[in-house]
Design a protein around this motif. Sequence first.
Motif, PDB file in Angstrom:
ATOM      1  N   ASP A 269       0.823  -1.225   0.000  1.00 38.75           N
ATOM      2  CA  ASP A 269       0.000   0.000   0.000  1.00 38.75           C
ATOM      3  C   ASP A 269       0.851   1.267   0.000  1.00 38.75           C
ATOM      4  OD1 ASP A 269      -2.287  -1.587   0.109  1.00 38.75           O
ATOM      5  OD2 ASP A 269      -2.324  -1.564   2.309  1.00 38.75           O
ATOM      6  N   ALA A 270       2.037   1.208  -0.605  1.00 33.79           N
ATOM      7  CA  ALA A 270       2.963   2.343  -0.544  1.00 33.79           C
ATOM      8  C   ALA A 270       2.799   3.319  -1.699  1.00 33.79           C
ATOM      9  CB  ALA A 270       4.407   1.844  -0.498  1.00 33.79           C
ATOM     10  N   SER A 271       1.701   3.201  -2.456  1.00 33.80           N
ATOM     11  CA  SER A 271       1.447   4.157  -3.523  1.00 33.80           C
ATOM     12  C   SER A 271      -0.045   4.401  -3.653  1.00 33.80           C
ATOM     13  CB  SER A 271       2.004   3.655  -4.856  1.00 33.80           C
ATOM     14  OG  SER A 271       1.213   2.604  -5.392  1.00 33.80           O
ATOM     15  N   TRP A 280      -8.202   9.898  -3.483  1.00 32.23           N
ATOM     16  CA  TRP A 280      -7.058   9.041  -3.785  1.00 32.23           C
ATOM     17  C   TRP A 280      -7.468   7.574  -3.738  1.00 32.23           C
ATOM     18  CZ3 TRP A 280      -2.246  10.884  -5.212  1.00 32.23           C
ATOM     19  CH2 TRP A 280      -2.104  12.275  -5.135  1.00 32.23           C
ATOM     20  N   THR A 281      -6.894   6.782  -4.655  1.00 26.59           N
ATOM     21  CA  THR A 281      -7.140   5.340  -4.730  1.00 26.59           C
ATOM     22  C   THR A 281      -5.835   4.604  -4.488  1.00 26.59           C
ATOM     23  OG1 THR A 281      -8.917   5.651  -6.348  1.00 26.59           O
ATOM     24  CG2 THR A 281      -7.934   3.450  -6.198  1.00 26.59           C
ATOM     25  N   ASN A 282      -5.889   3.580  -3.648  1.00 30.29           N
ATOM     26  CA  ASN A 282      -4.679   2.825  -3.347  1.00 30.29           C
ATOM     27  C   ASN A 282      -4.131   2.167  -4.606  1.00 30.29           C
ATOM     28  OD1 ASN A 282      -3.400   0.035  -1.841  1.00 30.29           O
ATOM     29  ND2 ASN A 282      -2.962   2.035  -0.971  1.00 30.29           N
ATOM     30  N   GLY A 283      -2.825   2.314  -4.820  1.00 27.12           N
ATOM     31  CA  GLY A 283      -2.186   1.760  -6.002  1.00 27.12           C
ATOM     32  C   GLY A 283      -1.475   0.460  -5.726  1.00 27.12           C
ATOM     33  N   GLY A 284      -0.627   0.076  -6.655  1.00 27.56           N
ATOM     34  CA  GLY A 284       0.100  -1.181  -6.527  1.00 27.56           C
ATOM     35  C   GLY A 284       1.155  -1.135  -5.443  1.00 27.56           C
ATOM     36  N   ASP A 285       1.492  -2.321  -4.924  1.00 27.68           N
ATOM     37  CA  ASP A 285       2.536  -2.430  -3.909  1.00 27.68           C
ATOM     38  C   ASP A 285       3.909  -2.225  -4.540  1.00 27.68           C
ATOM     39  OD1 ASP A 285       0.527  -3.036  -2.129  1.00 27.68           O
ATOM     40  OD2 ASP A 285       0.876  -5.205  -2.204  1.00 27.68           O
TER      41      ASP A 285
END
Length: 356
Positions: A269-271, A280-285
């Motif tokens: 969840d670092a992006s 904002w939408t959680n991006g790839g790890d």
Amino acid sequence: MRTRLGKLSASVATAVAVALALLPAGAASAEDLSWEQSVIDPDQSFRGLDAVDAKTAWISGGSLSGGAGKVYRTTDGGETWQDVTPPGTEGLSLRDVEAHDAHTAVVLSIGPGEASRIWRTTDGGTSWTETFRNTEEDAFYNCLDFYPGGKRGLAVSDPVDGKFRILATSDSGRTWEVLPTEGMPDSTGEYNFSASGDCLVIRGHDAWFGSGGASARVFHSTDRGLTWEATDSTLPAGEAAGVFGLAFRTPRHGIAVGGDFAAPADGTDASAYTSDARSWTNGGDLTHLGEDAAWLAGSRSTVITVGESGDVAGSSVSHDGGVTWTQFDTAGFHTLDCTPDGSCWAAGGGGRVGRM
């Protein structure tokens, strides 16, 4: 002092960067990307970087041995670097540099009280003028940026009396004033991370900065820094965790990257990404920290992120605007910048600079 670098000629570096930038999104696969590294000053940890174009870039950092924080500039595509450090930077960490061109730049040192300072040069670093020195004991300035044209600029400090503090200039950094805090949401327990010089960024008429600590949020201003709206970034918050860097392709489309310095190998969840500059939408790890990010010129969806912390380091690319990431190099850096002409630069620990 000039440091000679012979690893990659400016013409080859420019050709490679431009070719990558002109490829359609997804065509430049992770296997096509890598960094050509050189060491400029092994005593410096570089966290400030502003690349003007394929030939001109400025970097700034702090001494690993307690000496002077330094500024270097290249005007020949990185073949040589000139030490253009302002006077009186012993013991200071110069975490952000913002350049208008090869001659004009503004540099920020971070820290509590008077350690937070700003210098300005208009002659390529031959001479500098100190234009701001913080006098508030509780203020700690972390990042700065300028609006298009270079006259209006903002810098952000950790909260004072429960609210982030904004410093502003309207004359290209010659003078600065602290803005009123009525338009700043309560931010008790939050703070900035001066990991890359991009915890505060400006695109068009909009400005954003990221936070960590009690909450990991992105603050957004549409009125030149007077009022701010805070939104959850979806990145994990913590004592050493939150938003480390931001990058916007347009005033609506942006990327937030971060992580946890206490667990740098955990990129879960670092992006995050946004298409409206508000939610904002959680991006790839990630497989490493995301300390900074930059969009590849000529692409609507290709973005790069870098990070390093001890033995955990890496560079990753996304071809879908941050939804998924692929690591393309084990080399990691603290700071990153890609220019409209297609050149990409990075800088990090041990005095290293990378060219794509």
